[in-house]
Motif scaffolding. Structure first.
Motif, PDB file in Angstrom:
ATOM      1  N   UNK A  45       0.827  -1.201   0.000  1.00  0.00           N
ATOM      2  CA  UNK A  45       0.000   0.000   0.000  1.00  0.00           C
ATOM      3  C   UNK A  45       0.865   1.256   0.000  1.00  0.00           C
ATOM      4  N   UNK A  46       1.918   1.238   0.787  1.00  0.00           N
ATOM      5  CA  UNK A  46       2.826   2.389   0.813  1.00  0.00           C
ATOM      6  C   UNK A  46       3.379   2.657  -0.583  1.00  0.00           C
ATOM      7  N   UNK A  47       3.730   1.600  -1.285  1.00  0.00           N
ATOM      8  CA  UNK A  47       4.293   1.751  -2.630  1.00  0.00           C
ATOM      9  C   UNK A  47       3.266   2.321  -3.603  1.00  0.00           C
ATOM     10  N   UNK A  48       2.012   1.943  -3.472  1.00  0.00           N
ATOM     11  CA  UNK A  48       0.940   2.490  -4.321  1.00  0.00           C
ATOM     12  C   UNK A  48       0.889   4.010  -4.192  1.00  0.00           C
ATOM     13  N   UNK A  49       0.914   4.508  -2.971  1.00  0.00           N
ATOM     14  CA  UNK A  49       0.822   5.952  -2.756  1.00  0.00           C
ATOM     15  C   UNK A  49       2.130   6.655  -3.100  1.00  0.00           C
ATOM     16  N   UNK A  50       3.254   5.995  -2.865  1.00  0.00           N
ATOM     17  CA  UNK A  50       4.535   6.603  -3.225  1.00  0.00           C
ATOM     18  C   UNK A  50       4.617   6.825  -4.736  1.00  0.00           C
ATOM     19  N   UNK A  51       4.115   5.890  -5.518  1.00  0.00           N
ATOM     20  CA  UNK A  51       4.145   6.024  -6.974  1.00  0.00           C
ATOM     21  C   UNK A  51       3.226   7.148  -7.464  1.00  0.00           C
ATOM     22  N   UNK A  52       2.150   7.415  -6.720  1.00  0.00           N
ATOM     23  CA  UNK A  52       1.218   8.467  -7.141  1.00  0.00           C
ATOM     24  C   UNK A  52       1.886   9.834  -7.105  1.00  0.00           C
ATOM     25  N   UNK A  53       2.646  10.104  -6.047  1.00  0.00           N
ATOM     26  CA  UNK A  53       3.511  11.282  -6.012  1.00  0.00           C
ATOM     27  C   UNK A  53       2.866  12.621  -5.734  1.00  0.00           C
ATOM     28  N   UNK A  54       1.548  12.703  -5.598  1.00  0.00           N
ATOM     29  CA  UNK A  54       0.913  13.998  -5.336  1.00  0.00           C
ATOM     30  C   UNK A  54       0.932  14.290  -3.833  1.00  0.00           C
ATOM     31  N   UNK A  55       0.628  15.528  -3.408  1.00  0.00           N
ATOM     32  CA  UNK A  55       0.705  15.873  -1.979  1.00  0.00           C
ATOM     33  C   UNK A  55      -0.175  14.999  -1.088  1.00  0.00           C
ATOM     34  N   UNK A  56      -1.396  14.676  -1.560  1.00  0.00           N
ATOM     35  CA  UNK A  56      -2.278  13.831  -0.754  1.00  0.00           C
ATOM     36  C   UNK A  56      -1.686  12.436  -0.587  1.00  0.00           C
ATOM     37  N   UNK A  57      -1.053  11.927  -1.651  1.00  0.00           N
ATOM     38  CA  UNK A  57      -0.427  10.613  -1.581  1.00  0.00           C
ATOM     39  C   UNK A  57       0.769  10.637  -0.635  1.00  0.00           C
ATOM     40  N   UNK A  58       1.534  11.728  -0.642  1.00  0.00           N
ATOM     41  CA  UNK A  58       2.675  11.855   0.272  1.00  0.00           C
ATOM     42  C   UNK A  58       2.192  11.811   1.725  1.00  0.00           C
ATOM     43  N   UNK A  59       1.088  12.477   2.006  1.00  0.00           N
ATOM     44  CA  UNK A  59       0.515  12.454   3.350  1.00  0.00           C
ATOM     45  C   UNK A  59       0.104  11.026   3.726  1.00  0.00           C
ATOM     46  N   UNK A  60      -0.459  10.299   2.751  1.00  0.00           N
ATOM     47  CA  UNK A  60      -0.871   8.917   2.997  1.00  0.00           C
ATOM     48  C   UNK A  60       0.337   8.028   3.277  1.00  0.00           C
ATOM     49  N   UNK A  61       1.432   8.219   2.551  1.00  0.00           N
ATOM     50  CA  UNK A  61       2.651   7.445   2.790  1.00  0.00           C
ATOM     51  C   UNK A  61       3.127   7.656   4.227  1.00  0.00           C
ATOM     52  N   UNK A  62       3.138   8.895   4.665  1.00  0.00           N
ATOM     53  CA  UNK A  62       3.590   9.197   6.024  1.00  0.00           C
ATOM     54  C   UNK A  62       2.694   8.509   7.066  1.00  0.00           C
ATOM     55  N   UNK A  63       1.380   8.531   6.833  1.00  0.00           N
ATOM     56  CA  UNK A  63       0.452   7.888   7.763  1.00  0.00           C
ATOM     57  C   UNK A  63       0.650   6.378   7.777  1.00  0.00           C
ATOM     58  N   UNK A  64       0.775   5.776   6.601  1.00  0.00           N
ATOM     59  CA  UNK A  64       0.927   4.326   6.510  1.00  0.00           C
ATOM     60  C   UNK A  64       2.258   3.858   7.099  1.00  0.00           C
ATOM     61  N   UNK A  65       3.295   4.674   6.994  1.00  0.00           N
ATOM     62  CA  UNK A  65       4.573   4.298   7.594  1.00  0.00           C
ATOM     63  C   UNK A  65       4.481   4.280   9.122  1.00  0.00           C
ATOM     64  N   UNK A  66       3.724   5.209   9.698  1.00  0.00           N
ATOM     65  CA  UNK A  66       3.493   5.184  11.148  1.00  0.00           C
ATOM     66  C   UNK A  66       2.733   3.910  11.525  1.00  0.00           C
ATOM     67  N   UNK A  67       1.685   3.613  10.772  1.00  0.00           N
ATOM     68  CA  UNK A  67       0.875   2.424  11.042  1.00  0.00           C
ATOM     69  C   UNK A  67       1.726   1.163  10.962  1.00  0.00           C
ATOM     70  N   UNK A  68       2.529   1.073   9.921  1.00  0.00           N
ATOM     71  CA  UNK A  68       3.360  -0.115   9.706  1.00  0.00           C
ATOM     72  C   UNK A  68       4.326  -0.342  10.869  1.00  0.00           C
ATOM     73  N   UNK A  69       4.941   0.726  11.343  1.00  0.00           N
ATOM     74  CA  UNK A  69       5.897   0.609  12.447  1.00  0.00           C
ATOM     75  C   UNK A  69       5.214   0.178  13.740  1.00  0.00           C
ATOM     76  N   UNK A  70       4.028   0.706  14.004  1.00  0.00           N
ATOM     77  CA  UNK A  70       3.380   0.452  15.288  1.00  0.00           C
ATOM     78  C   UNK A  70       2.579  -0.840  15.307  1.00  0.00           C
ATOM     79  N   UNK A  71       2.123  -1.321  14.148  1.00  0.00           N
ATOM     80  CA  UNK A  71       1.351  -2.563  14.134  1.00  0.00           C
ATOM     81  C   UNK A  71       2.197  -3.755  14.558  1.00  0.00           C
ATOM     82  N   UNK A  72       3.502  -3.687  14.362  1.00  0.00           N
ATOM     83  CA  UNK A  72       4.367  -4.783  14.817  1.00  0.00           C
ATOM     84  C   UNK A  72       4.172  -5.018  16.313  1.00  0.00           C
TER      85      UNK A  72
END
Length: 271
Positions: free
Chosen positions: A178-205
């Motif tokens: 999912x992070x890669x999907x938003x990273x490829x999109x490259x727009x500001x909203x997608x960048x915000x989504x990448x940042x959110x998903x990276x937080x989620x990914x780190x904490x779900x462990x």
């Protein structure tokens, strides 16, 4: 406190209340405020839910390609729905089992922390949706999210096996994509989504690790083999095989070795 969260329907109010209660819990644990007593509760079998989103059978939820803006919005909406259910799942394990199974205080610390983080995750993803001109509730959502909680309402071992050790572990498998999907999109909203998903990914462990930790704790108390118990409980309560590919590195970090989940997979092989 846990039951109050479960009985709150509005998603933003629920997550704000969850975070407030978590802050109060940890302030008390640090000795900054009076101790919060562990009592008993009668939580609802199903948590209160807002009027929207409309909840559909999984087969009826529309599929959208994630490469389009509408598809990315739908993906984030699905993540928000998962995170909101996770808030309730973590408070429910406290309300449902905390008063009837003897646990150390660390059990409450872990699940309050998890509920707080899931609330933060919902707020992050909700903010992403709003930046895309959307909101949680605009799209239909999966009606089966709470099934595992209902099925394991009388079985703490089953709850730990299926919710954190299967369902949340699945998040470790799919979030990098999912992070890669938003990273490829490259727009500001997608960048915000990448940042959110990276937080989620780190904490779900941590949430998967808490499930494994307390599952092994109870197996030790009962002198039960954890791997055999896990296989039996997943076959009892989880409907279907586990689906590879598996994120073996993150699963191992969370205390899930491959011989726990590969035998339950569609291939049934550890090799």
């Amino acid at each position: 406190m846990a039951t109050a969260v479960l009985e709150t329907a509005d998603a933003k109010t629920k997550t704000a209340l969850s975070r407030d209660y978590a802050a109060r819990w940890f302030a008390a644990r640090r000795g900054e405020t009076p101790e919060i007593k562990i009592g008993t509760a009668s939580p609802p079998l199903r948590p209160a839910r807002p009027a929207k989103p409309e909840l559909l059978d999984p087969r009826d939820v529309p599929r959208r390609r994630p490469g389009s803006p509408e598809g990315r919005k739908a993906l984030l909406h699905a993540v928000a729905h998962i995170e909101l259910n996770a808030v309730d799942l973590h408070w429910d394990i406290i309300a449902r089992f905390g008063g009837r199974v003897r646990f150390p205080m660390g059990f409450f610390d872990d699940w309050v922390k998890s509920a707080d983080e899931e609330s933060k995750h919902f707020q992050l993803v909700s903010g992403c949706l709003e930046s895309m001109g959307s909101f949680y509730g605009e799209l239909a959502a999966h009606a089966g999210m709470w099934r595992a909680a209902e099925d394991t309402a009388e079985d703490i071992m089953g709850r730990l096996a299926v919710v954190p050790m299967v369902l949340e572990a699945r998040g470790l498998d799919v979030t990098p994509g999912m992070i890669e999907v938003f990273r490829k999109a490259g727009d500001p909203a997608a960048k915000q989504a990448v940042e959110a998903l990276e937080v989620i990914y780190a904490e779900e462990v941590h949430h998967v690790a808490y499930g494994s930790k307390w599952f092994h704790f109870l197996c030790g108390r009962q002198d039960t083999d954890p791997k055999e118990a896990f296989h039996r409980l997943v076959r009892t309560y989880f409907h279907g095989a586990l689906k590879p590919p598996f994120n073996e590195e993150k699963r191992a970090e969370a205390g899930l070795p491959p011989d726990f989940y590969w035998p339950l997979s569609e291939t049934g092989s550890v090799g």
